[in-house]
Design an enzyme around this catalytic site. Structure first.
Site, PDB file in Angstrom:
ATOM      1  N   SER A 154       0.821  -1.201   0.000  1.00 11.37           N
ATOM      2  CA  SER A 154       0.000   0.000   0.000  1.00 11.37           C
ATOM      3  C   SER A 154       0.860   1.259   0.000  1.00 11.37           C
ATOM      4  O   SER A 154       1.595   1.511  -0.940  1.00 11.37           O
ATOM      5  CB  SER A 154      -0.970  -0.034   1.175  1.00 11.37           C
ATOM      6  OG  SER A 154      -1.947   0.971   1.063  1.00 11.37           O
ATOM      7  N   ASP A 309      -3.042   6.690  -3.290  1.00 10.53           N
ATOM      8  CA  ASP A 309      -1.783   6.172  -2.776  1.00 10.53           C
ATOM      9  C   ASP A 309      -1.230   5.171  -3.797  1.00 10.53           C
ATOM     10  O   ASP A 309      -1.859   4.920  -4.827  1.00 10.53           O
ATOM     11  CB  ASP A 309      -1.985   5.566  -1.381  1.00 10.53           C
ATOM     12  CG  ASP A 309      -2.834   4.308  -1.383  1.00 10.53           C
ATOM     13  OD1 ASP A 309      -3.581   4.095  -2.371  1.00 10.53           O
ATOM     14  OD2 ASP A 309      -2.759   3.527  -0.418  1.00 10.53           O
ATOM     15  N   ASP A 313      -5.777   2.112  -3.487  1.00 11.04           N
ATOM     16  CA  ASP A 313      -6.954   1.746  -2.695  1.00 11.04           C
ATOM     17  C   ASP A 313      -7.397   2.900  -1.797  1.00 11.04           C
ATOM     18  O   ASP A 313      -8.493   2.855  -1.240  1.00 11.04           O
ATOM     19  CB  ASP A 313      -6.741   0.454  -1.903  1.00 11.04           C
ATOM     20  CG  ASP A 313      -5.695   0.559  -0.803  1.00 11.04           C
ATOM     21  OD1 ASP A 313      -4.939   1.550  -0.779  1.00 11.04           O
ATOM     22  OD2 ASP A 313      -5.633  -0.364   0.033  1.00 11.04           O
ATOM     23  N   ARG A 314      -6.566   3.940  -1.660  1.00 11.69           N
ATOM     24  CA  ARG A 314      -6.944   5.116  -0.886  1.00 11.69           C
ATOM     25  C   ARG A 314      -7.094   6.323  -1.818  1.00 11.69           C
ATOM     26  O   ARG A 314      -6.498   6.376  -2.892  1.00 11.69           O
ATOM     27  CB  ARG A 314      -5.899   5.413   0.193  1.00 11.69           C
ATOM     28  CG  ARG A 314      -5.937   4.460   1.367  1.00 11.69           C
ATOM     29  CD  ARG A 314      -4.768   4.715   2.310  1.00 11.69           C
ATOM     30  NE  ARG A 314      -4.901   3.979   3.555  1.00 11.69           N
ATOM     31  CZ  ARG A 314      -4.561   2.698   3.713  1.00 11.69           C
ATOM     32  NH1 ARG A 314      -4.082   2.010   2.694  1.00 11.69           N
ATOM     33  NH2 ARG A 314      -4.703   2.101   4.882  1.00 11.69           N
TER      34      ARG A 314
END
Length: 599
Positions: A154, A309, A313-314
């Protein structure tokens, strides 16, 4: 194996590693340490296994059982494959989806993971190209697969990588399945005969899966975003940054398919780069991460920035307000998206709708939902909870249009059952077009919501904890103090005390909490006089004790004062008293930009 490893000699552990590992880079690392007589470092690397915890593995890449590397990925994959074969035999033939981001070693780790499933004749839907994390949970439902793996860390630093696991329902694994998989890993540690071979074509390998999936994913995101508005209208011109990640491979094309051309991508951050050379931390929450984006926006006369990000996913957003850049917090974006989606619901169906958020996110969404007759439900932290709760609610006839967590994570179950920064960006852009037609920017819409539901001020940050033992010491001190008995924290009266570690809630008749307890983690939530609620918890993935303070006040100034007073009470009454060596930032920033200096 950790129990067995504790009894082995260091020499035995080293020999086992050298026997099993076939990666010349990590073999050389261990041999170099062995030759140098670096016993302390070998102990750190080999004595304990990297923990299979929140949805999988994540950690620093390097040689040794405690790190992320090819061997620990093989071991995790063998355990997961065996688990699916034995515990999920009814769906094993549906295969697994395996994706990866653009980090160092991600492609190689994904290939090694695929070998384990193919060895058991479990089909693999393999993503040959770097992909956003949400395409894996979307792919599980698209291919009706038995599960999925995403190789990603991530927004972690470039030295890290991770192994994220999804179940057959398209949500992250949760207990008790995570414990079952961990046990299966311990039972399948020695590499199988084909573990180290190059990934080869076979009847069980679908290596064109991403090409099959990308168009349906983009079409679904586009369809869902457009379903929330009567027409897209004219967007505010914006700047986009994927922070050197995979979002730049997907979102610009998606925007163009929506007829959106009024954007500029940050040139130095558009292409994937696993070294993240222009940012100290590739996380849009971190100070300085959007500096290049604001420079690009200023140069191009843009007043809106959107960001993902590195694994997309953000989602984050910033807006220029009165000549200054205002970075929306995760809670700000959460309530803005919630407001937009609640507006789009059919009034005839609201009694079937439920929105979700977690214990560490703003309570504002609950007020918004109830004002529309929509059910609200709180979950434990993390999308492994929200994704599975959404599935459970659907099983009894309810519908979940939206869920979010304050750390820039937003879930749209109509697309997938995990946080999805690509869909969040598309929906946010649709919302800003609608607000523009109403004569408002996103910031102006947020102020309107504050006027309607009260000014919600937050202060979210962390204390750095050098060891799990120190974190445990802090919480032990809090629980053994007089705070619960007196229901006081400094000068403030405690109205409610919930301890999800020990399964206690002072507000319920039987003192049982309304959420599942989790003895393996540390989490306390307190409600105080003056509309304050805060949670303090130990992080499961970082050496931190995190806190989340929120106050709903009649004015911004009142709310700011309340959150600052609460933080100072936590610092003085708890942290300095029980763990004075725990460090913290000397300067904190509230969600509206108020600076709290602590020197």
């Amino acid at each position: 194996m950790n129990g067995m490893m504790a009894q082995e000699t260091l020499h035995s552990l080293t020999q086992t590693w050298l026997e099993w590992d076939k990666d010349p880079v990590t073999v050389a690392e261990i041999k170099q340490l062995q030759g140098a007589g670096a016993e302390d470092e070998l102990e750190r690397r080999l004595r304990h296994r990297i923990e299979f915890g929140t949805a999988g593995l994540r950690g620093r890449m390097g040689a040794g059982f405690s790190c992320m590397n090819a061997l620990t990925v093989i071991q995790a994959s063998q355990g997961l494959a065996k688990h699916i074969q034995t515990r999920r035999s009814e769906v094993a033939s549906k295969g697994v989806v395996i994706g990866h981001d653009a980090r160092h070693n991600s492609r190689r780790f994904a290939e090694l993971a695929a070998n384990a499933f193919i060895a058991l004749r479990i089909p693999v839907w393999f993503f040959a190209e770097p992909s956003p994390t949400p395409t894996v949970p979307f792919g599980i439902n698209h291919f009706k697969a038995a599960g999925g793996v995403m190789i990603t860390a991530s927004h972690n630093p470039p030295q890290d990588n991770g192994y994220k696991v999804y179940s057959s329902n398209g949500a992250q694994i949760n207990r008790p399945e995570d414990g079952e998989i961990a046990q299966s890993i311990r039972e399948n540690l020695e590499p199988w005969p084909t573990a180290w071979q190059e990934l080869q074509s076979s009847e069980h390998l679908h290596d064109d899966a991403y090409q099959q999936l990308l168009s349906p994913y983009q079409a679904r995101v586009k369809e869902y975003a457009l379903s929330t508005v009567s027409g897209l209208g004219t967007l505010i011109p914006f700047v986009y940054t994927p922070l050197h990640g995979v979002g730049g491979l997907v979102l610009p094309e998606l925007c163009r398919s929506l007829g959106v051309e009024s954007f500029v991508s940050v040139p130095l951050q558009t292409e994937p780069d696993p070294d993240f050379p222009t940012v100290q931390f590739p996380n849009p929450e971190e100070a300085g991460a959007l500096d290049l984006a604001t420079q690009s926006a200023d140069q191009n006369g843009r007043t809106l920035i959107i960001a993902n990000d590195p694994d997309a996913d953000r989602f984050a957003a910033a807006e220029k307000v009165n000549g200054e850049w205002f970075l929306f917090t995760g809670n700000h974006v959460g309530v803005l998206l919630a407001s937009h989606i609640l507006d789009s619901l059919d009034p005839k169906d609201v009694n079937k709708e439920t929105v979700l958020t977690t214990t560490v996110s703003s309570g504002m969404i609950e007020k918004m939902a109830k004002s529309r007759g929509v059910q609200f439900k709180e979950t434990l932290t993390g999308f492994k909870w929200m994704g599975n709760v959404a599935r459970d609610l659907e099983a009894v006839g309810r519908h979940v249009p939206f869920a979010y967590e304050e750390a820039l994570g937003y879930m749209f179950p109509s697309v997938c059952y995990d946080k999805d920064g690509i869909t969040a960006a598309a929906v946010f852009l649709a919302a800003t077009a609608k607000w523009k037609a109403q004569g408002m920017t996103a910031y102006a819409k947020l102020q309107q919501l504050f006027t309607q539901f009260g000014h919600h001020e937050t202060l979210n940050n962390y204390f750095r904890s050098p060891s799990p033992a120190l974190t445990t010491e802090l919480f032990k001190g809090i629980r053994s103090g007089s705070f619960l008995a007196n229901m006081k924290l400094g000068p403030m009266r405690i109205l409610r005390w919930r301890d999800l570690t020990e399964g206690y809630d002072s507000s319920s008749p039987d003192n049982k909490p309304d959420l599942p307890d989790d003895p393996t983690s540390q989490m306390l939530t307190l409600w105080l006089d003056g509309g304050v609620r805060f949670t303090i918890r130990g992080s499961g993935t970082e050496p931190k004790v995190k806190f989340y303070i929120e106050c709903c006040g009649s004015s911004r100034d009142d709310a700011v004062k309340a959150v600052c007073d609460t933080f100072l009470a936590i610092l003085d009454q708890w942290v300095k008293r029980f763990t004075p060596s725990m460090t913290h930032s000397h300067q904190l920033l509230t969600s509206s930009g108020h600076v709290l200096n602590l020197k």
